[in-house]
Design a protein around this motif. Sequence first.
Motif, PDB file in Angstrom:
ATOM      1  N   ALA A  61       0.887  -1.184   0.254  1.00  0.00           N
ATOM      2  CA  ALA A  61       0.215  -0.087  -0.067  1.00  0.00           C
ATOM      3  C   ALA A  61       1.155   1.245  -0.185  1.00  0.00           C
ATOM      4  CB  ALA A  61      -0.841  -0.125   1.326  1.00  0.00           C
ATOM      5  N   TYR A  62       1.906   1.341   0.239  1.00  0.00           N
ATOM      6  CA  TYR A  62       2.806   2.401   0.595  1.00  0.00           C
ATOM      7  C   TYR A  62       4.596   2.065  -0.294  1.00  0.00           C
ATOM      8  CZ  TYR A  62      -0.236   3.521   4.354  1.00  0.00           C
ATOM      9  OH  TYR A  62      -1.399   3.779   4.686  1.00  0.00           O
ATOM     10  N   GLY A  63       3.948   1.244  -1.171  1.00  0.00           N
ATOM     11  CA  GLY A  63       4.988   0.908  -1.676  1.00  0.00           C
ATOM     12  C   GLY A  63       5.470   2.269  -3.021  1.00  0.00           C
ATOM     13  N   GLY A  64       6.385   1.635  -3.922  1.00  0.00           N
ATOM     14  CA  GLY A  64       6.877   2.622  -4.590  1.00  0.00           C
ATOM     15  C   GLY A  64       8.228   2.334  -4.897  1.00  0.00           C
ATOM     16  N   TYR A  65       9.702   2.986  -5.242  1.00  0.00           N
ATOM     17  CA  TYR A  65      10.437   2.960  -5.997  1.00  0.00           C
ATOM     18  C   TYR A  65      11.244   3.535  -4.733  1.00  0.00           C
ATOM     19  CZ  TYR A  65       8.496   0.974  -9.535  1.00  0.00           C
ATOM     20  OH  TYR A  65       7.399   0.165 -10.722  1.00  0.00           O
ATOM     21  N   ILE A  66      12.760   3.107  -4.796  1.00  0.00           N
ATOM     22  CA  ILE A  66      14.471   3.717  -3.737  1.00  0.00           C
ATOM     23  C   ILE A  66      15.254   3.649  -4.975  1.00  0.00           C
ATOM     24  CG2 ILE A  66      12.261   3.664  -1.604  1.00  0.00           C
ATOM     25  CD1 ILE A  66      14.527   0.888  -1.558  1.00  0.00           C
ATOM     26  N   LEU A  67      16.182   4.687  -4.715  1.00  0.00           N
ATOM     27  CA  LEU A  67      17.479   3.956  -5.385  1.00  0.00           C
ATOM     28  C   LEU A  67      17.915   3.144  -4.992  1.00  0.00           C
ATOM     29  CD1 LEU A  67      18.578   5.980  -7.190  1.00  0.00           C
ATOM     30  CD2 LEU A  67      19.895   6.716  -5.852  1.00  0.00           C
ATOM     31  N   ALA A  68      18.740   2.828  -5.306  1.00  0.00           N
ATOM     32  CA  ALA A  68      19.270   1.082  -5.320  1.00  0.00           C
ATOM     33  C   ALA A  68      20.494   1.441  -4.674  1.00  0.00           C
ATOM     34  CB  ALA A  68      19.405   0.373  -6.451  1.00  0.00           C
ATOM     35  N   GLY A  69      21.174   2.277  -5.246  1.00  0.00           N
ATOM     36  CA  GLY A  69      22.390   2.689  -4.967  1.00  0.00           C
ATOM     37  C   GLY A  69      22.674   3.658  -4.406  1.00  0.00           C
ATOM     38  N   ASP A  70      23.190   4.622  -3.625  1.00  0.00           N
ATOM     39  CA  ASP A  70      24.220   5.565  -2.882  1.00  0.00           C
ATOM     40  C   ASP A  70      23.905   6.794  -4.798  1.00  0.00           C
ATOM     41  OD1 ASP A  70      24.905   7.869  -2.074  1.00  0.00           O
ATOM     42  OD2 ASP A  70      26.753   7.184  -1.010  1.00  0.00           O
ATOM     43  N   ALA A  71      23.136   7.773  -4.369  1.00  0.00           N
ATOM     44  CA  ALA A  71      23.765   9.035  -5.024  1.00  0.00           C
ATOM     45  C   ALA A  71      24.872   9.576  -5.386  1.00  0.00           C
ATOM     46  CB  ALA A  71      22.796   9.874  -4.773  1.00  0.00           C
ATOM     47  N   ALA A  72      25.770   9.281  -3.922  1.00  0.00           N
ATOM     48  CA  ALA A  72      27.639  10.094  -4.797  1.00  0.00           C
ATOM     49  C   ALA A  72      27.930   9.217  -6.420  1.00  0.00           C
ATOM     50  CB  ALA A  72      27.651   9.994  -3.126  1.00  0.00           C
ATOM     51  N   THR A  73      26.901   7.660  -5.864  1.00  0.00           N
ATOM     52  CA  THR A  73      27.868   7.087  -6.677  1.00  0.00           C
ATOM     53  C   THR A  73      27.161   6.774  -8.304  1.00  0.00           C
ATOM     54  OG1 THR A  73      27.258   4.999  -5.983  1.00  0.00           O
ATOM     55  CG2 THR A  73      28.758   5.445  -4.900  1.00  0.00           C
ATOM     56  N   VAL A  74      26.492   7.273  -8.321  1.00  0.00           N
ATOM     57  CA  VAL A  74      25.329   6.830  -9.441  1.00  0.00           C
ATOM     58  C   VAL A  74      25.520   7.720 -10.260  1.00  0.00           C
ATOM     59  CG1 VAL A  74      23.142   6.321 -10.724  1.00  0.00           C
ATOM     60  CG2 VAL A  74      23.620   5.170  -8.513  1.00  0.00           C
ATOM     61  N   THR A  75      25.591   7.932 -11.156  1.00  0.00           N
ATOM     62  CA  THR A  75      26.607   8.773 -12.439  1.00  0.00           C
ATOM     63  C   THR A  75      25.165   8.997 -14.037  1.00  0.00           C
ATOM     64  OG1 THR A  75      27.265   7.334 -14.168  1.00  0.00           O
ATOM     65  CG2 THR A  75      28.247   8.602 -11.985  1.00  0.00           C
ATOM     66  N   ALA A  76      25.095  10.118 -14.301  1.00  0.00           N
ATOM     67  CA  ALA A  76      23.829  10.279 -14.949  1.00  0.00           C
ATOM     68  C   ALA A  76      24.360   9.535 -15.606  1.00  0.00           C
ATOM     69  CB  ALA A  76      24.632  12.152 -15.609  1.00  0.00           C
ATOM     70  N   GLY A  77      25.689   9.291 -16.555  1.00  0.00           N
ATOM     71  CA  GLY A  77      26.162   8.024 -17.378  1.00  0.00           C
ATOM     72  C   GLY A  77      25.801   6.694 -17.547  1.00  0.00           C
ATOM     73  N   ASP A  78      25.370   6.591 -16.246  1.00  0.00           N
ATOM     74  CA  ASP A  78      25.040   5.432 -15.577  1.00  0.00           C
ATOM     75  C   ASP A  78      23.365   5.350 -16.300  1.00  0.00           C
ATOM     76  OD1 ASP A  78      27.090   4.214 -14.306  1.00  0.00           O
ATOM     77  OD2 ASP A  78      26.442   5.101 -12.321  1.00  0.00           O
ATOM     78  N   VAL A  79      22.908   6.195 -15.888  1.00  0.00           N
ATOM     79  CA  VAL A  79      21.074   6.113 -16.406  1.00  0.00           C
ATOM     80  C   VAL A  79      20.673   7.133 -18.148  1.00  0.00           C
ATOM     81  CG1 VAL A  79      19.303   7.429 -15.903  1.00  0.00           C
ATOM     82  CG2 VAL A  79      20.390   7.184 -14.269  1.00  0.00           C
ATOM     83  N   ILE A  80      21.593   7.510 -18.397  1.00  0.00           N
ATOM     84  CA  ILE A  80      21.558   7.789 -19.904  1.00  0.00           C
ATOM     85  C   ILE A  80      22.266   6.524 -20.606  1.00  0.00           C
ATOM     86  CG2 ILE A  80      22.839   8.710 -21.819  1.00  0.00           C
ATOM     87  CD1 ILE A  80      20.644  10.874 -20.246  1.00  0.00           C
ATOM     88  N   ARG A  81      22.942   5.885 -20.184  1.00  0.00           N
ATOM     89  CA  ARG A  81      23.608   4.382 -21.204  1.00  0.00           C
ATOM     90  C   ARG A  81      22.195   3.204 -20.574  1.00  0.00           C
ATOM     91  NH1 ARG A  81      28.551   5.242 -19.039  1.00  0.00           N
ATOM     92  NH2 ARG A  81      30.309   6.279 -21.045  1.00  0.00           N
ATOM     93  N   VAL A  82      21.390   3.334 -19.578  1.00  0.00           N
ATOM     94  CA  VAL A  82      20.430   2.058 -19.382  1.00  0.00           C
ATOM     95  C   VAL A  82      19.402   2.126 -20.910  1.00  0.00           C
ATOM     96  CG1 VAL A  82      18.924   1.242 -17.923  1.00  0.00           C
ATOM     97  CG2 VAL A  82      21.284   1.410 -17.758  1.00  0.00           C
TER      98      VAL A  82
END
Length: 139
Positions: A61-82
Amino acid sequence: MKISTKGRYGLTIMMELAARTGEGPTSLKSIAERNQLSEHYLEQLIAPLRNAGLVKSIRGAYGGYILAGDAATVTAGDVIRVLEGPISPVDFTEEDDPAKRDLWLRIRDSIADVLDSTTLKDLISFEDQDKKDSYMFYI
């Protein structure tokens, strides 16, 4: 290379999740409403991000999504490539003129350097700083 709405909205999702780290799961509906985006389109983007291990889904009921890693290690490049695939301004072959090929490679590498050196933390910090620097005028 032109980044499509997939990449841009994917970064929006990831920035929203990064900004809410520690607050529990965030629904796509709330992200869509805050950013005036289509919830249905965001649902299509979240699956590859989840499959790549960048986000985790929480059921209930209170679900959704969370970041799997640390915001300091996930890059814009990681997201764009996916979401967009390999970063390349043009498709080139081995037969291309060596001077032009070198230019395209340097452009590709420069784009990759910027994307890979920009973390989600950097992006949300920049966004927070932008809000602090804005002025409110009343008439």
